[in-house]
Design an enzyme around this catalytic site. Structure first.
Site, PDB file in Angstrom:
ATOM      1  N   ILE A 164      43.260   5.168  20.465  1.00  0.00           N
ATOM      2  CA  ILE A 164      43.463   6.290  21.388  1.00  0.00           C
ATOM      3  C   ILE A 164      44.914   6.339  21.858  1.00  0.00           C
ATOM      4  CG2 ILE A 164      42.716   7.358  23.553  1.00  0.00           C
ATOM      5  CD1 ILE A 164      39.949   6.036  23.097  1.00  0.00           C
ATOM      6  N   THR A 242      42.814   7.389  31.221  1.00  0.00           N
ATOM      7  CA  THR A 242      41.587   7.847  30.547  1.00  0.00           C
ATOM      8  C   THR A 242      40.790   6.647  30.041  1.00  0.00           C
ATOM      9  OG1 THR A 242      42.850   8.052  28.506  1.00  0.00           O
ATOM     10  CG2 THR A 242      42.452  10.092  29.728  1.00  0.00           C
ATOM     11  N   ALA A 243      41.160   5.432  30.495  1.00  0.00           N
ATOM     12  CA  ALA A 243      40.520   4.231  29.936  1.00  0.00           C
ATOM     13  C   ALA A 243      39.357   3.782  30.828  1.00  0.00           C
ATOM     14  CB  ALA A 243      41.560   3.136  29.757  1.00  0.00           C
ATOM     15  N   ARG A 244      39.655   2.981  31.839  1.00  0.00           N
ATOM     16  CA  ARG A 244      38.634   2.550  32.778  1.00  0.00           C
ATOM     17  C   ARG A 244      39.250   2.462  34.169  1.00  0.00           C
ATOM     18  NH1 ARG A 244      35.353   4.032  29.612  1.00  0.00           N
ATOM     19  NH2 ARG A 244      33.716   2.818  28.604  1.00  0.00           N
ATOM     20  N   ASP A 268      40.841  10.428  34.770  1.00  0.00           N
ATOM     21  CA  ASP A 268      39.530  10.833  34.243  1.00  0.00           C
ATOM     22  C   ASP A 268      38.480   9.765  34.527  1.00  0.00           C
ATOM     23  OD1 ASP A 268      37.819  12.585  32.682  1.00  0.00           O
ATOM     24  OD2 ASP A 268      37.965  11.139  31.039  1.00  0.00           O
ATOM     25  N   GLU A 273      32.887   4.672  39.708  1.00  0.00           N
ATOM     26  CA  GLU A 273      32.406   6.036  39.471  1.00  0.00           C
ATOM     27  C   GLU A 273      30.893   6.054  39.247  1.00  0.00           C
ATOM     28  OE1 GLU A 273      34.951   6.633  35.879  1.00  0.00           O
ATOM     29  OE2 GLU A 273      33.045   6.935  34.823  1.00  0.00           O
ATOM     30  N   HIS A 291      35.336  11.996  34.149  1.00  0.00           N
ATOM     31  CA  HIS A 291      35.085  11.204  32.930  1.00  0.00           C
ATOM     32  C   HIS A 291      34.635  12.099  31.764  1.00  0.00           C
ATOM     33  CE1 HIS A 291      33.989   6.853  31.580  1.00  0.00           C
ATOM     34  NE2 HIS A 291      34.329   7.596  30.527  1.00  0.00           N
ATOM     35  N   ILE A 292      35.498  13.062  31.430  1.00  0.00           N
ATOM     36  CA  ILE A 292      35.155  14.006  30.353  1.00  0.00           C
ATOM     37  C   ILE A 292      35.942  13.738  29.064  1.00  0.00           C
ATOM     38  CG2 ILE A 292      34.486  15.880  31.930  1.00  0.00           C
ATOM     39  CD1 ILE A 292      37.272  17.192  31.060  1.00  0.00           C
ATOM     40  N   GLY A 293      36.583  12.566  28.994  1.00  0.00           N
ATOM     41  CA  GLY A 293      37.445  12.291  27.832  1.00  0.00           C
ATOM     42  C   GLY A 293      36.806  12.622  26.492  1.00  0.00           C
ATOM     43  N   SER A 294      35.572  12.221  26.308  1.00  0.00           N
ATOM     44  CA  SER A 294      34.917  12.436  25.009  1.00  0.00           C
ATOM     45  C   SER A 294      33.958  13.629  25.039  1.00  0.00           C
ATOM     46  CB  SER A 294      34.150  11.172  24.601  1.00  0.00           C
ATOM     47  OG  SER A 294      33.134  10.882  25.551  1.00  0.00           O
TER      48      SER A 294
HETATM   49  C1  DGY Z   1      33.392   5.489  26.142  1.00  0.00           C
HETATM   50  O1  DGY Z   1      33.005   5.848  25.037  1.00  0.00           O
HETATM   51  O2  DGY Z   1      33.686   4.320  26.389  1.00  0.00           O
HETATM   52  C2  DGY Z   1      33.461   6.549  27.184  1.00  0.00           C
HETATM   53  O3  DGY Z   1      34.322   6.214  28.208  1.00  0.00           O
HETATM   54  C3  DGY Z   1      32.086   6.843  27.711  1.00  0.00           C
HETATM   55  O4  DGY Z   1      31.575   5.737  28.377  1.00  0.00           O
END
Ligand code: DGY
Length: 325
Positions: A164, A242-244, A268, A273, A291-294
């Site tokens: 990523i 966008t990770a954690r 994100d 959360e 948390h809409i990254g994916s």
């Molecule tokens: C992932 O795939 O790790 C996303 O953050 C959804 O949890």
């Protein structure tokens, strides 16, 4: 697979096409309410299943893994992240675990750039200015209105140059940014693509006018972006995550956003959360997403299919391609 379908506990409602394939190929027990099952909820429902298809919202520490009935032989998570699963406990118990890498790389990299631009161009303030005719009230466009930070020519520090991080770098390079990175190990030149390697996170932070976080959540990365780390960053830098959530210390980030030491943040993901630090709700220089990254139809389908591919392989006696344990 044999004629008898394997029994699968489907711990969330996944996208329609994923559910259709799961229901066609497995004998499923589905979380129809689509609520957040705890480990205890999963254990209570796993008495009669061969495998579990889960999301990262359910945690599998050692006590949950060890509490799963012996009939459960595989745990497939619908996520690339796997910090919610104790892999050592899974290995010790002989539980096969898989995740869904690769298929969400581009979608998360897109949201990285969305956040980077929204934060640096003050999109939240601009959006809020339009509401209730506030823009009209101040007389509309002004040469000095809502001035943000340009990305072109700036250093983007990428913390964690995996799939990523590299996909975000491709996009940022196209915007004229200079890429620097820190990773546990230096990448080969064909993957680096000219990016400058830093052998410590601290060295990276010192040059990062923009910082994008892409590393895994581990004990080592917990609160890596804290007051000391932020103090190393250039004045007015911008942080994107966008990770954690737990890679950032919220108190330190919020303090820096309040004083303007950091110009903005695009987030994100959050500590704890969906119960996030409520100060983010009103911080005008924090552009926040849930948390809409994916979260595209294509990507969420691909994640589900990848999880099912891993399950299918296991039940055919093959090695799941994304096996973690
Ligand atoms: C992932 O795939 O790790 C996303 O953050 C959804 O949890």
């Amino acid at each position: 697979m044999s004629d008898t379908k394997a029994r699968l506990l489907v711990a969330r409602k996944f996208p329609a096409d994923v559910m259709a394939r799961a229901l066609a190929d497995y004998d499923c027990i589905v979380n129809e309410a689509d609520d957040n099952w705890t480990g205890a909820d999963v254990i209570a429902r796993a008495g009669d299943v061969d495998a579990i298809l889960t999301s990262a919202r359910t945690k599998y520490p050692a006590e949950v893994i060890n509490g799963l009935p012996a009939n459960v032989r595989m745990l497939a998570t619908f996520s690339v992240g796997y910090e919610h699963i104790d892999l050592e406990a899974a290995k010790a118990r002989g539980l096969v675990v898989s995740n869904t890498p690769d298929v969400l790389t581009e979608a998360v990299a897109d949201v990285t750039i969305l956040l980077l631009l929204a934060a640096s161009r003050r999109a939240r303030e601009g959006f809020e200015m339009l509401a209730g005719d506030k823009w009209l009230a101040v007389g509309g466009w002004k040469p000095t209105q809502n001035l943000g930070t340009g990305a072109q020519g700036k250093v983007l520090g990428i913390l964690g140059m995996g799939r990523i991080g590299r996909a975000a770098a491709v996009r940022a390079r196209a915007m004229g940014m200079e890429i620097h990175y820190h990773n546990r190990s230096r990448l080969a030149p064909d993957l680096e693509q000219g990016a400058v390697y830093h052998d410590t996170p601290q060295s990276l932070l010192k040059v990062s006018q923009f910082l994008s976080i892409h590393c895994e959540s581990t004990p080592e990365t917990h609160h890596l972006i804290n007051a000391e780390g932020i103090a190393l960053m250039p004045e007015g830098a911008i942080v994107v995550n966008t990770a954690r959530g737990d890679i950032i210390d919220d108190d330190a980030l919020i303090a820096a956003l309040e004083t303007g030491r950091l110009a903005a943040a695009g987030l994100d993901v959050f500590n704890g959360e969906p119960e996030i630090d409520k100060r983010y709700y009103t911080l005008k220089n924090a552009f926040i997403l849930p948390h809409i990254g994916s979260a595209t139809v294509e990507t969420r389908n691909a994640m589900g299919f990848r999880a099912l591919d891993n399950l299918d392989a296991f039940f055919k006696g093959e090695e799941p391609v994304d096996r973690l344990a």
